[in-house]
Design a protein around this motif. Structure first.
Motif, PDB file in Angstrom:
ATOM      1  N   ASP A  17     -35.567   6.516 -50.491  1.00  0.00           N
ATOM      2  CA  ASP A  17     -34.331   5.763 -50.727  1.00  0.00           C
ATOM      3  C   ASP A  17     -33.670   5.321 -49.424  1.00  0.00           C
ATOM      4  N   ASN A  18     -34.444   4.636 -48.581  1.00  0.00           N
ATOM      5  CA  ASN A  18     -33.855   4.095 -47.359  1.00  0.00           C
ATOM      6  C   ASN A  18     -33.625   2.593 -47.540  1.00  0.00           C
ATOM      7  N   PRO A  19     -32.789   1.960 -46.711  1.00  0.00           N
ATOM      8  CA  PRO A  19     -32.549   0.519 -46.849  1.00  0.00           C
ATOM      9  C   PRO A  19     -33.871  -0.244 -46.827  1.00  0.00           C
ATOM     10  N   PRO A  20     -34.139  -1.096 -47.822  1.00  0.00           N
ATOM     11  CA  PRO A  20     -35.449  -1.745 -47.953  1.00  0.00           C
ATOM     12  C   PRO A  20     -35.931  -2.458 -46.706  1.00  0.00           C
ATOM     13  N   LEU A  21     -35.048  -3.218 -46.063  1.00  0.00           N
ATOM     14  CA  LEU A  21     -35.505  -4.027 -44.944  1.00  0.00           C
ATOM     15  C   LEU A  21     -35.643  -3.237 -43.645  1.00  0.00           C
ATOM     16  N   GLU A  22     -35.447  -1.920 -43.703  1.00  0.00           N
ATOM     17  CA  GLU A  22     -35.794  -1.070 -42.561  1.00  0.00           C
ATOM     18  C   GLU A  22     -37.306  -0.847 -42.501  1.00  0.00           C
ATOM     19  N   VAL A  23     -37.967  -0.914 -43.661  1.00  0.00           N
ATOM     20  CA  VAL A  23     -39.404  -0.617 -43.706  1.00  0.00           C
ATOM     21  C   VAL A  23     -40.228  -1.750 -44.310  1.00  0.00           C
ATOM     22  N   LEU A  24     -39.568  -2.793 -44.804  1.00  0.00           N
ATOM     23  CA  LEU A  24     -40.270  -3.918 -45.406  1.00  0.00           C
ATOM     24  C   LEU A  24     -39.968  -5.202 -44.636  1.00  0.00           C
ATOM     25  N   PRO A  25     -40.953  -6.080 -44.469  1.00  0.00           N
ATOM     26  CA  PRO A  25     -40.713  -7.338 -43.752  1.00  0.00           C
ATOM     27  C   PRO A  25     -39.896  -8.315 -44.594  1.00  0.00           C
ATOM     28  N   ILE A  26     -39.304  -9.278 -43.946  1.00  0.00           N
ATOM     29  CA  ILE A  26     -38.465 -10.268 -44.622  1.00  0.00           C
ATOM     30  C   ILE A  26     -39.274 -11.087 -45.620  1.00  0.00           C
ATOM     31  N   LEU A 206     -38.859   8.247 -43.839  1.00  0.00           N
ATOM     32  CA  LEU A 206     -37.502   8.710 -44.133  1.00  0.00           C
ATOM     33  C   LEU A 206     -36.920   9.453 -42.927  1.00  0.00           C
ATOM     34  N   PRO A 207     -35.611   9.652 -42.881  1.00  0.00           N
ATOM     35  CA  PRO A 207     -35.003  10.396 -41.770  1.00  0.00           C
ATOM     36  C   PRO A 207     -35.546  11.819 -41.643  1.00  0.00           C
ATOM     37  N   THR A 208     -36.040  12.381 -42.761  1.00  0.00           N
ATOM     38  CA  THR A 208     -36.567  13.753 -42.768  1.00  0.00           C
ATOM     39  C   THR A 208     -38.081  13.795 -42.516  1.00  0.00           C
ATOM     40  N   GLU A 209     -38.653  12.701 -42.038  1.00  0.00           N
ATOM     41  CA  GLU A 209     -40.095  12.621 -41.825  1.00  0.00           C
ATOM     42  C   GLU A 209     -40.619  13.778 -40.980  1.00  0.00           C
ATOM     43  N   PHE A 210     -41.760  14.316 -41.428  1.00  0.00           N
ATOM     44  CA  PHE A 210     -42.413  15.435 -40.730  1.00  0.00           C
ATOM     45  C   PHE A 210     -43.909  15.173 -40.715  1.00  0.00           C
ATOM     46  N   ILE A 211     -44.511  15.113 -39.523  1.00  0.00           N
ATOM     47  CA  ILE A 211     -45.963  14.954 -39.389  1.00  0.00           C
ATOM     48  C   ILE A 211     -46.447  15.954 -38.348  1.00  0.00           C
ATOM     49  N   LYS A 212     -47.372  16.808 -38.753  1.00  0.00           N
ATOM     50  CA  LYS A 212     -47.866  17.817 -37.822  1.00  0.00           C
ATOM     51  C   LYS A 212     -49.328  18.118 -38.132  1.00  0.00           C
ATOM     52  N   THR A 213     -50.162  18.150 -37.074  1.00  0.00           N
ATOM     53  CA  THR A 213     -51.560  18.562 -37.198  1.00  0.00           C
ATOM     54  C   THR A 213     -51.757  19.855 -36.423  1.00  0.00           C
ATOM     55  N   LYS A 214     -52.236  20.870 -37.140  1.00  0.00           N
ATOM     56  CA  LYS A 214     -52.512  22.175 -36.531  1.00  0.00           C
ATOM     57  C   LYS A 214     -53.777  22.745 -37.165  1.00  0.00           C
ATOM     58  N   SER A 215     -54.292  23.789 -36.573  1.00  0.00           N
ATOM     59  CA  SER A 215     -55.462  24.448 -37.164  1.00  0.00           C
ATOM     60  C   SER A 215     -55.044  25.185 -38.433  1.00  0.00           C
ATOM     61  N   ALA A 216     -56.020  25.432 -39.296  1.00  0.00           N
ATOM     62  CA  ALA A 216     -55.728  26.153 -40.537  1.00  0.00           C
ATOM     63  C   ALA A 216     -55.084  27.503 -40.252  1.00  0.00           C
TER      64      ALA A 216
END
Length: 238
Positions: A17-26, A206-216
């Motif tokens: 639920d972020n403003p559409p044109l923050e992530v979508l092109p015109i 989103l503002p809460t985005e989390f991306i992490k790569t680690k070993s199992a």
């Protein structure tokens, strides 16, 4: 009848639920303002999205056909009839890109069978965004959808995907129902080889985005709460 067929536009939507044109092109806004016919998964959320993109667009003029698990093949086969009359149609996903892990693929297939022009528009795909941010092999990868719910079957599937990732140097991507994310992460940490790489990509764009790569083995000490947060999982064994 108009001999010129309409076009099927594949219209991406937001991943949250972020403003559409923050992530979508015109270009998305321009197409939506030109179209009144849509194929959607959920009428209420589709109307809300269209209104956010184009507040001045008349809602009563919109003609929406619903495509979900309850749609019959006979119904689906009529959804592009307007294109045969020269009217262009927009295909909307509930989140991300239409036809990618999405029932819209059947509509796109039908469009090709009916010789209707298909135009995919640029927008966020959680699968590709996760792969981009994972550090895993972007030259060779497989999206596996949902894994089995049964615990023993799921663990067997994880071992199979781990073996394939090693044999083919291939990133293996899959998803889980958000309320089972934490259990999935536990199974990954317990089932895979300790050195197998595991990426978790959560709340993408989103503002809460989390991306992490680690070993199992490192994920055994996870402190990130993934419960009910849309996530993509990727594994690859070196």
């Amino acid at each position: 009848m108009n001999n010129t067929k309409g076009t099927l536009y594949l219209i991406p939507t937001r991943l949250g639920d972020n403003p559409p044109l923050e992530v979508l092109p015109i270009s998305i806004k321009k197409v939506i303002e030109d179209l009144d016919y849509y194929i959607v998964e959920n009428e209420k959320t589709a109307r809300r999205f269209i209104k956010r993109i184009s507040p001045s667009k008349s809602q009563p003029t919109l003609k929406l056909q619903v495509l979900n698990k309850y749609t019959t093949e006979a119904e689906r086969n009529t959804y592009l009839n307007s294109c045969l009359e020269g009217i262009s149609i927009g295909l909307l996903s509930e989140a991300g890109c239409p036809a990618i892990a999405d029932p819209g693929a059947e509509i796109v297939k039908l469009a090709h069978q009916m010789d209707i022009k298909v135009v995919p528009l640029v927008g966020p795909s959680s699968i590709l965004l996760a792969l981009m941010g994972s550090g895993m092999n972007g030259q060779s990868f497989t999206f596996n959808g949902y894994l089995p719910i049964d615990k023993s079957e799921r663990k067997a599937k994880l071992k199979t995907l781990e073996r394939l990732s090693s044999e083919h140097n291939q990133a293996q991507i899959f998803i889980e129902t958000p309320y089972r994310n934490m259990k999935m992460l536990e199974d990954l940490a317990d089932t895979l080889h300790p050195n197998t790489n595991v990426c978790v990509a959560c709340d993408l764009t989103l503002p809460t985005e989390f991306i992490k790569t680690k070993s199992a083995s490192e994920w055994k000490h996870n402190k990130e709460d993934l419960h009910k947060r849309p996530s993509i999982f990727i594994i690859q064994k070196d």
